[in-house]
Design a protein around this motif. Structure first.
Motif, PDB file in Angstrom:
ATOM      1  N   ARG A  58       0.854  -0.859  -0.135  1.00 24.29           N
ATOM      2  CA  ARG A  58       0.123  -0.145   0.289  1.00 24.29           C
ATOM      3  C   ARG A  58       1.090   1.031  -0.023  1.00 24.29           C
ATOM      4  O   ARG A  58       0.229   1.943  -0.807  1.00 24.29           O
ATOM      5  CB  ARG A  58      -1.147   0.404   1.281  1.00 24.29           C
ATOM      6  CG  ARG A  58      -1.862   1.095   1.148  1.00 24.29           C
ATOM      7  CD  ARG A  58      -2.751   1.592   2.509  1.00 24.29           C
ATOM      8  NE  ARG A  58      -3.270   2.863   2.807  1.00 24.29           N
ATOM      9  CZ  ARG A  58      -4.494   2.870   1.744  1.00 24.29           C
ATOM     10  NH1 ARG A  58      -4.930   2.327   1.194  1.00 24.29           N
ATOM     11  NH2 ARG A  58      -4.731   4.052   2.428  1.00 24.29           N
ATOM     12  N   LEU A  62       0.768   4.409  -2.866  1.00 21.17           N
ATOM     13  CA  LEU A  62       0.182   6.122  -2.454  1.00 21.17           C
ATOM     14  C   LEU A  62       1.031   6.567  -2.614  1.00 21.17           C
ATOM     15  O   LEU A  62       1.350   8.085  -3.706  1.00 21.17           O
ATOM     16  CB  LEU A  62       0.181   5.649  -0.771  1.00 21.17           C
ATOM     17  CG  LEU A  62      -0.974   5.171   0.060  1.00 21.17           C
ATOM     18  CD1 LEU A  62      -0.752   5.633   1.423  1.00 21.17           C
ATOM     19  CD2 LEU A  62      -2.263   6.021  -0.605  1.00 21.17           C
ATOM     20  N   GLU A  91      -6.477  -2.552  -7.029  1.00 18.54           N
ATOM     21  CA  GLU A  91      -5.911  -2.657  -6.224  1.00 18.54           C
ATOM     22  C   GLU A  91      -5.272  -0.528  -6.417  1.00 18.54           C
ATOM     23  O   GLU A  91      -5.707   0.118  -5.855  1.00 18.54           O
ATOM     24  CB  GLU A  91      -5.165  -2.800  -4.893  1.00 18.54           C
ATOM     25  CG  GLU A  91      -6.061  -4.026  -4.411  1.00 18.54           C
ATOM     26  CD  GLU A  91      -6.178  -5.270  -5.100  1.00 18.54           C
ATOM     27  OE1 GLU A  91      -5.905  -6.240  -4.025  1.00 18.54           O
ATOM     28  OE2 GLU A  91      -5.950  -5.204  -6.550  1.00 18.54           O
ATOM     29  N   SER A  92      -4.747  -0.697  -7.440  1.00 15.29           N
ATOM     30  CA  SER A  92      -4.053   0.993  -7.019  1.00 15.29           C
ATOM     31  C   SER A  92      -4.559   2.232  -8.527  1.00 15.29           C
ATOM     32  O   SER A  92      -4.871   3.076  -7.454  1.00 15.29           O
ATOM     33  CB  SER A  92      -2.460   0.485  -8.297  1.00 15.29           C
ATOM     34  OG  SER A  92      -1.504  -0.698  -7.870  1.00 15.29           O
ATOM     35  N   TYR A  94      -8.102   1.380  -8.473  1.00 21.25           N
ATOM     36  CA  TYR A  94      -9.621   1.821  -6.719  1.00 21.25           C
ATOM     37  C   TYR A  94      -8.566   3.324  -5.820  1.00 21.25           C
ATOM     38  O   TYR A  94      -9.496   4.046  -5.799  1.00 21.25           O
ATOM     39  CB  TYR A  94      -9.851   0.852  -6.693  1.00 21.25           C
ATOM     40  CG  TYR A  94     -11.471   1.422  -5.874  1.00 21.25           C
ATOM     41  CD1 TYR A  94     -12.112   1.858  -6.436  1.00 21.25           C
ATOM     42  CD2 TYR A  94     -11.456   0.405  -4.669  1.00 21.25           C
ATOM     43  CE1 TYR A  94     -13.482   2.490  -4.951  1.00 21.25           C
ATOM     44  CE2 TYR A  94     -12.558   1.263  -3.752  1.00 21.25           C
ATOM     45  CZ  TYR A  94     -13.220   1.835  -4.009  1.00 21.25           C
ATOM     46  OH  TYR A  94     -14.740   2.142  -3.013  1.00 21.25           O
ATOM     47  N   LEU A  95      -7.196   2.848  -5.386  1.00 23.60           N
ATOM     48  CA  LEU A  95      -6.636   3.316  -4.613  1.00 23.60           C
ATOM     49  C   LEU A  95      -6.961   5.252  -5.247  1.00 23.60           C
ATOM     50  O   LEU A  95      -7.025   5.920  -4.817  1.00 23.60           O
ATOM     51  CB  LEU A  95      -5.586   2.939  -4.558  1.00 23.60           C
ATOM     52  CG  LEU A  95      -4.831   4.226  -3.389  1.00 23.60           C
ATOM     53  CD1 LEU A  95      -5.519   4.629  -1.473  1.00 23.60           C
ATOM     54  CD2 LEU A  95      -3.594   3.404  -3.176  1.00 23.60           C
ATOM     55  N   MET A 201      -3.211  11.262   3.203  1.00 25.09           N
ATOM     56  CA  MET A 201      -2.667   9.585   3.378  1.00 25.09           C
ATOM     57  C   MET A 201      -1.237   9.699   4.073  1.00 25.09           C
ATOM     58  O   MET A 201      -0.828   8.980   4.078  1.00 25.09           O
ATOM     59  CB  MET A 201      -2.498   9.222   2.264  1.00 25.09           C
ATOM     60  CG  MET A 201      -4.089   8.479   1.734  1.00 25.09           C
ATOM     61  SD  MET A 201      -4.858   7.888   2.321  1.00 25.09           S
ATOM     62  CE  MET A 201      -6.291   8.731   3.152  1.00 25.09           C
ATOM     63  N   GLN A 205      -0.297   4.299   7.976  1.00 24.96           N
ATOM     64  CA  GLN A 205      -1.342   3.341   7.625  1.00 24.96           C
ATOM     65  C   GLN A 205      -2.204   2.607   8.242  1.00 24.96           C
ATOM     66  O   GLN A 205      -0.858   1.382   8.450  1.00 24.96           O
ATOM     67  CB  GLN A 205      -0.893   2.932   5.736  1.00 24.96           C
ATOM     68  CG  GLN A 205      -0.386   4.101   5.048  1.00 24.96           C
ATOM     69  CD  GLN A 205      -1.367   5.089   5.111  1.00 24.96           C
ATOM     70  OE1 GLN A 205      -2.714   5.065   4.401  1.00 24.96           O
ATOM     71  NE2 GLN A 205      -1.366   6.675   4.832  1.00 24.96           N
ATOM     72  N   LYS A 299     -11.432  -4.256  -3.385  1.00 19.74           N
ATOM     73  CA  LYS A 299     -11.862  -2.780  -3.254  1.00 19.74           C
ATOM     74  C   LYS A 299     -12.309  -2.627  -1.844  1.00 19.74           C
ATOM     75  O   LYS A 299     -11.732  -1.298  -1.167  1.00 19.74           O
ATOM     76  CB  LYS A 299     -12.470  -2.899  -4.523  1.00 19.74           C
ATOM     77  CG  LYS A 299     -12.140  -2.715  -5.834  1.00 19.74           C
ATOM     78  CD  LYS A 299     -12.706  -2.346  -6.737  1.00 19.74           C
ATOM     79  CE  LYS A 299     -12.136  -2.222  -8.167  1.00 19.74           C
ATOM     80  NZ  LYS A 299     -11.361  -3.835  -8.209  1.00 19.74           N
ATOM     81  N   VAL A 302      -9.508  -1.520   0.157  1.00 22.85           N
ATOM     82  CA  VAL A 302      -8.601  -0.579   0.140  1.00 22.85           C
ATOM     83  C   VAL A 302      -9.346   0.682   0.764  1.00 22.85           C
ATOM     84  O   VAL A 302      -8.919   1.890   1.020  1.00 22.85           O
ATOM     85  CB  VAL A 302      -8.775  -0.107  -1.777  1.00 22.85           C
ATOM     86  CG1 VAL A 302      -7.740   0.675  -2.037  1.00 22.85           C
ATOM     87  CG2 VAL A 302      -7.777  -0.847  -2.028  1.00 22.85           C
ATOM     88  N   THR A 306      -8.181   3.725   3.225  1.00 22.57           N
ATOM     89  CA  THR A 306      -7.846   4.867   2.835  1.00 22.57           C
ATOM     90  C   THR A 306      -9.132   5.677   3.744  1.00 22.57           C
ATOM     91  O   THR A 306      -8.742   6.882   4.607  1.00 22.57           O
ATOM     92  CB  THR A 306      -8.613   4.944   1.709  1.00 22.57           C
ATOM     93  OG1 THR A 306      -7.695   4.234   0.862  1.00 22.57           O
ATOM     94  CG2 THR A 306      -8.773   6.235   1.223  1.00 22.57           C
TER      95      THR A 306
END
Length: 327
Positions: A58, A62, A91-92, A94-95, A201, A205, A299, A302, A306
């Motif tokens: 993650r 970021l 994942e990347s 949607y983040l 962010m 985390q 997701k 994620v 977040t």
């Protein structure tokens, strides 16, 4: 002057070749990928990393999101494309979708066949992604995944096949568009609730784990995640969102201890909803777990991580993430 597209490369199968020591490894620099694609649009390549996406954390995602947001804000750039490994592309993407400023479009793409394959799909996917990023009809769609001629919204895109070129699907929703030759066809615009700011962010985390539910699941994984310091859990439940007795017992304990729990389904399509009592989803909801709509576990993780990074208090984190559920 035509549109100017910035391409960020990160590695993945699209940038891989067979290695002398065995297996396929990332080895192709970004500028070679784009040269092989022979795009007709003005592009500039910036290599961010050379990694298989299954190695990404993650924290690295970021960092990548920060680079992408900076490119989006550059007045000299009309569109952004990101080449990425397919294993964790969803994942990347949607983040990033949660962090992108309104009105932005960023197109992720990759390949299922490595760069040394005679029928590799990477060059075409790059050309298609560049076309989407350059097309005015695609403005403001957020993060997208473009592969095999289809364009998927990041919120719904999931890797649906391990090896076939048609790697991604949007179960229950379908693609938002298609690329046919030089033409981009956008069918509809995905709903994008207010997201998060990248500056939120910056702190530590939170640990968020995914726990699968299966017959005989006794809750030991739930308890282990809580003991390891998880501040959030995503439960990949049965059917419409049902636990086993052992999982339900441990979820009650976790929620009582301040752990935020989202419920998803192991089914490929359909929303989770508390329908069944007698130890089913109704009891999970009564315990304080939150049902994640049609989001699948990767997701949901994620989104929860977040929200918890932005708002350490569980009630505030839930207030931020609830608008993203049920879409």
């Amino acid at each position: 002057m035509g549109p100017r597209i910035r391409i960020l490369t990160t590695g993945g199968t699209i940038a891989s070749r067979p290695a002398p020591e065995g297996g396929v490894s990332v080895a192709v620099p970004g500028h070679r990928l784009v040269t092989a694609a022979e795009t007709a649009v003005t592009t500039e390549v910036r290599e961010v990393m050379l990694e298989h996406s299954f190695n990404l954390t993650r924290a690295r995602m970021l960092e990548l999101a920060g680079r992408i947001v900076a490119e989006v804000r550059d007045p000299e750039v009309d569109g952004v494309v990101v080449t990425h490994g397919t294993d964790t592309m969803e994942e990347s993407a949607y983040l990033l979708d949660l962090l992108l400023p309104p009105g932005s479009t960023v197109v992720f793409t990759g390949a299922q066949r490595h760069a040394a394959e005679p029928d590799g799909d990477g060059p075409r996917n790059i050309r298609d992604a560049v076309r989407v990023a350059a097309d005015p009809a695609a403005r403001g769609l957020g993060a997208l995944v473009a592969m095999a001629g289809l364009v998927h919204a990041a919120r719904h895109a999931t890797k649906a096949d391990t090896l076939a070129p048609e790697a991604f699907a949007s179960p229950g929703h379908g693609p938002v568009g298609r690329v046919s030759g030089d033409r981009v066809r956008i069918a509809f615009h995905p709903v994008r609730p207010a997201g998060f700011d990248l500056a939120e962010m910056a702190g530590p985390q939170p640990r968020v784990d995914i726990v699968p539910v299966h017959p005989d699941a006794d809750g030991v994984q739930v308890a282990a995640c809580a003991a390891a310091g998880a501040r959030g859990l995503v439960v990949e439940a049965l059917g419409a969102g049902n636990p086993t007795p052992g999982v339900l017992r441990e979820i009650r304990s976790c929620v009582a201890d301040g752990v935020t729990v989202l419920v998803t389904s192991r089914c490929a399509r359909g929303p989770v909803t508390p329908v069944y009592g007698a130890g089913g989803g109704v009891d999970l909801a009564e315990a304080g777990a939150v049902f994640a709509g049609s989001l699948r576990a990767p997701k949901a993780r994620v989104l929860l991580a977040t929200a918890l990074a932005a708002e350490p208090r569980p009630d505030r984190a839930l207030a931020r993430l609830v608008p993203h559920l049920g879409l």
